[in-house]
Write a protein that holds these residues in place. Structure first.
Motif, mmCIF file in Angstrom:
data_model
loop_
_atom_site.group_PDB
_atom_site.id
_atom_site.type_symbol
_atom_site.label_atom_id
_atom_site.label_comp_id
_atom_site.label_asym_id
_atom_site.label_seq_id
_atom_site.Cartn_x
_atom_site.Cartn_y
_atom_site.Cartn_z
ATOM 1 N N HIS A 8 -40.441 -75.676 -47.910
ATOM 2 C CA HIS A 8 -39.999 -75.728 -49.307
ATOM 3 C C HIS A 8 -40.768 -76.823 -50.039
ATOM 4 O O HIS A 8 -40.944 -77.913 -49.518
ATOM 5 C CB HIS A 8 -38.512 -76.025 -49.389
ATOM 6 C CG HIS A 8 -37.654 -74.930 -48.836
ATOM 7 N ND1 HIS A 8 -36.400 -74.670 -49.306
ATOM 8 C CD2 HIS A 8 -37.861 -74.012 -47.866
ATOM 9 C CE1 HIS A 8 -35.871 -73.658 -48.642
ATOM 10 N NE2 HIS A 8 -36.757 -73.252 -47.754
ATOM 11 N N THR A 9 -41.187 -76.524 -51.257
ATOM 12 C CA THR A 9 -41.892 -77.490 -52.095
ATOM 13 C C THR A 9 -40.927 -78.067 -53.132
ATOM 14 O O THR A 9 -39.743 -77.746 -53.152
ATOM 15 C CB THR A 9 -43.076 -76.818 -52.828
ATOM 16 O OG1 THR A 9 -42.562 -75.944 -53.837
ATOM 17 C CG2 THR A 9 -43.979 -76.070 -51.873
ATOM 18 N N GLU A 10 -41.490 -78.852 -54.024
ATOM 19 C CA GLU A 10 -40.711 -79.450 -55.106
ATOM 20 C C GLU A 10 -40.164 -78.394 -56.076
ATOM 21 O O GLU A 10 -39.319 -78.699 -56.905
ATOM 22 C CB GLU A 10 -41.561 -80.464 -55.858
ATOM 23 C CG GLU A 10 -42.790 -79.842 -56.505
ATOM 24 C CD GLU A 10 -43.801 -80.851 -57.005
ATOM 25 O OE1 GLU A 10 -43.510 -82.054 -56.995
ATOM 26 O OE2 GLU A 10 -44.890 -80.414 -57.410
ATOM 27 N N THR A 36 -41.804 -71.080 -48.700
ATOM 28 C CA THR A 36 -40.639 -70.196 -48.842
ATOM 29 C C THR A 36 -39.599 -70.853 -49.741
ATOM 30 O O THR A 36 -38.455 -71.050 -49.352
ATOM 31 C CB THR A 36 -40.038 -69.871 -47.462
ATOM 32 O OG1 THR A 36 -39.750 -71.099 -46.787
ATOM 33 C CG2 THR A 36 -40.992 -69.044 -46.626
ATOM 34 N N ASP A 37 -40.027 -71.201 -50.944
ATOM 35 C CA ASP A 37 -39.105 -71.822 -51.896
ATOM 36 C C ASP A 37 -37.979 -70.863 -52.264
ATOM 37 O O ASP A 37 -38.118 -69.646 -52.170
ATOM 38 C CB ASP A 37 -39.853 -72.246 -53.160
ATOM 39 C CG ASP A 37 -40.687 -73.491 -52.923
ATOM 40 O OD1 ASP A 37 -40.168 -74.450 -52.343
ATOM 41 O OD2 ASP A 37 -41.856 -73.499 -53.330
ATOM 42 N N HIS A 38 -36.866 -71.437 -52.709
ATOM 43 C CA HIS A 38 -35.708 -70.650 -53.124
ATOM 44 C C HIS A 38 -36.015 -69.928 -54.435
ATOM 45 O O HIS A 38 -36.276 -70.563 -55.456
ATOM 46 C CB HIS A 38 -34.482 -71.549 -53.341
ATOM 47 C CG HIS A 38 -34.025 -72.228 -52.103
ATOM 48 N ND1 HIS A 38 -33.200 -71.623 -51.187
ATOM 49 C CD2 HIS A 38 -34.281 -73.461 -51.613
ATOM 50 C CE1 HIS A 38 -32.959 -72.454 -50.191
ATOM 51 N NE2 HIS A 38 -33.612 -73.585 -50.422
ATOM 52 N N LEU A 41 -41.613 -67.285 -56.221
ATOM 53 C CA LEU A 41 -42.750 -66.680 -55.550
ATOM 54 C C LEU A 41 -44.003 -67.154 -56.264
ATOM 55 O O LEU A 41 -44.271 -66.763 -57.396
ATOM 56 C CB LEU A 41 -42.653 -65.148 -55.595
ATOM 57 C CG LEU A 41 -43.705 -64.396 -54.820
ATOM 58 C CD1 LEU A 41 -43.629 -64.723 -53.333
ATOM 59 C CD2 LEU A 41 -43.541 -62.907 -55.033
ATOM 60 N N ASN A 42 -44.745 -68.041 -55.619
ATOM 61 C CA ASN A 42 -45.923 -68.626 -56.243
ATOM 62 C C ASN A 42 -47.103 -68.477 -55.295
ATOM 63 O O ASN A 42 -47.047 -68.941 -54.158
ATOM 64 C CB ASN A 42 -45.664 -70.099 -56.562
ATOM 65 C CG ASN A 42 -46.744 -70.686 -57.431
ATOM 66 O OD1 ASN A 42 -47.873 -70.208 -57.448
ATOM 67 N ND2 ASN A 42 -46.404 -71.728 -58.161
ATOM 68 N N THR A 43 -48.172 -67.859 -55.748
ATOM 69 C CA THR A 43 -49.331 -67.614 -54.896
ATOM 70 C C THR A 43 -50.530 -68.469 -55.283
ATOM 71 O O THR A 43 -51.643 -68.221 -54.833
ATOM 72 C CB THR A 43 -49.733 -66.131 -54.945
ATOM 73 O OG1 THR A 43 -50.033 -65.790 -56.295
ATOM 74 C CG2 THR A 43 -48.624 -65.248 -54.420
ATOM 75 N N ASP A 44 -50.338 -69.499 -56.101
ATOM 76 C CA ASP A 44 -51.428 -70.365 -56.543
ATOM 77 C C ASP A 44 -51.555 -71.546 -55.573
ATOM 78 O O ASP A 44 -50.848 -72.541 -55.715
ATOM 79 C CB ASP A 44 -51.142 -70.856 -57.966
ATOM 80 C CG ASP A 44 -52.202 -71.796 -58.466
ATOM 81 O OD1 ASP A 44 -53.371 -71.641 -58.088
ATOM 82 O OD2 ASP A 44 -51.853 -72.709 -59.239
ATOM 83 N N GLY A 56 -44.373 -66.433 -49.208
ATOM 84 C CA GLY A 56 -43.014 -66.142 -48.775
ATOM 85 C C GLY A 56 -42.027 -66.495 -49.869
ATOM 86 O O GLY A 56 -42.390 -67.032 -50.912
ATOM 87 N N ILE A 57 -40.784 -66.199 -49.623
ATOM 88 C CA ILE A 57 -39.714 -66.520 -50.570
ATOM 89 C C ILE A 57 -38.393 -66.545 -49.821
ATOM 90 O O ILE A 57 -38.205 -65.815 -48.849
ATOM 91 C CB ILE A 57 -39.660 -65.500 -51.738
ATOM 92 C CG1 ILE A 57 -38.716 -65.975 -52.839
ATOM 93 C CG2 ILE A 57 -39.308 -64.128 -51.235
ATOM 94 C CD1 ILE A 57 -38.837 -65.180 -54.130
ATOM 95 N N GLU A 58 -37.508 -67.410 -50.232
ATOM 96 C CA GLU A 58 -36.138 -67.420 -49.723
ATOM 97 C C GLU A 58 -35.242 -67.012 -50.882
ATOM 98 O O GLU A 58 -35.118 -67.730 -51.867
ATOM 99 C CB GLU A 58 -35.766 -68.813 -49.212
ATOM 100 C CG GLU A 58 -34.432 -68.871 -48.527
ATOM 101 C CD GLU A 58 -34.190 -70.205 -47.857
ATOM 102 O OE1 GLU A 58 -33.043 -70.695 -47.973
ATOM 103 O OE2 GLU A 58 -35.104 -70.771 -47.245
ATOM 104 N N LEU A 59 -34.658 -65.840 -50.783
ATOM 105 C CA LEU A 59 -33.855 -65.289 -51.876
ATOM 106 C C LEU A 59 -32.401 -65.731 -51.790
ATOM 107 O O LEU A 59 -31.808 -65.729 -50.714
ATOM 108 C CB LEU A 59 -33.904 -63.759 -51.851
ATOM 109 C CG LEU A 59 -35.242 -63.124 -52.140
ATOM 110 C CD1 LEU A 59 -35.156 -61.622 -51.921
ATOM 111 C CD2 LEU A 59 -35.688 -63.429 -53.548
#
Length: 67
Positions: A8-10, A36-38, A41-44, A56-59
């Protein structure tokens, strides 16, 4: 092969930027990571040429009882 598929990022509840995490992962000799941030969805990904980054993503989910 060293892999971490739950980072998880900021942008959610992490403390570091994507760039900082990529640099840490390289120093730890990881081969593959996944952000896999909450609900984000960021691909940069910057400086990701030295490591494989998986999107990835955490939904967040709610049951019908939560409404």
């Amino acid at each position: 092969m060293k892999i971490d598929l739950h980072i998880h990022t900021e942008f959610s509840d992490g403390l570091n930027s994507k760039e900082e995490i990529i640099e840490m992962a390289i120093k730890l000799n990881l081969d593959v990571i996944a952000f896999t941030d909450h609900d984000v969805l960021n691909t940069d990904y910057l400086n990701a040429d030295r490591i494989k980054v998986i999107t990835g993503i955490e939904l967040s989910c709610k049951s019908s009882d939560d409404y």
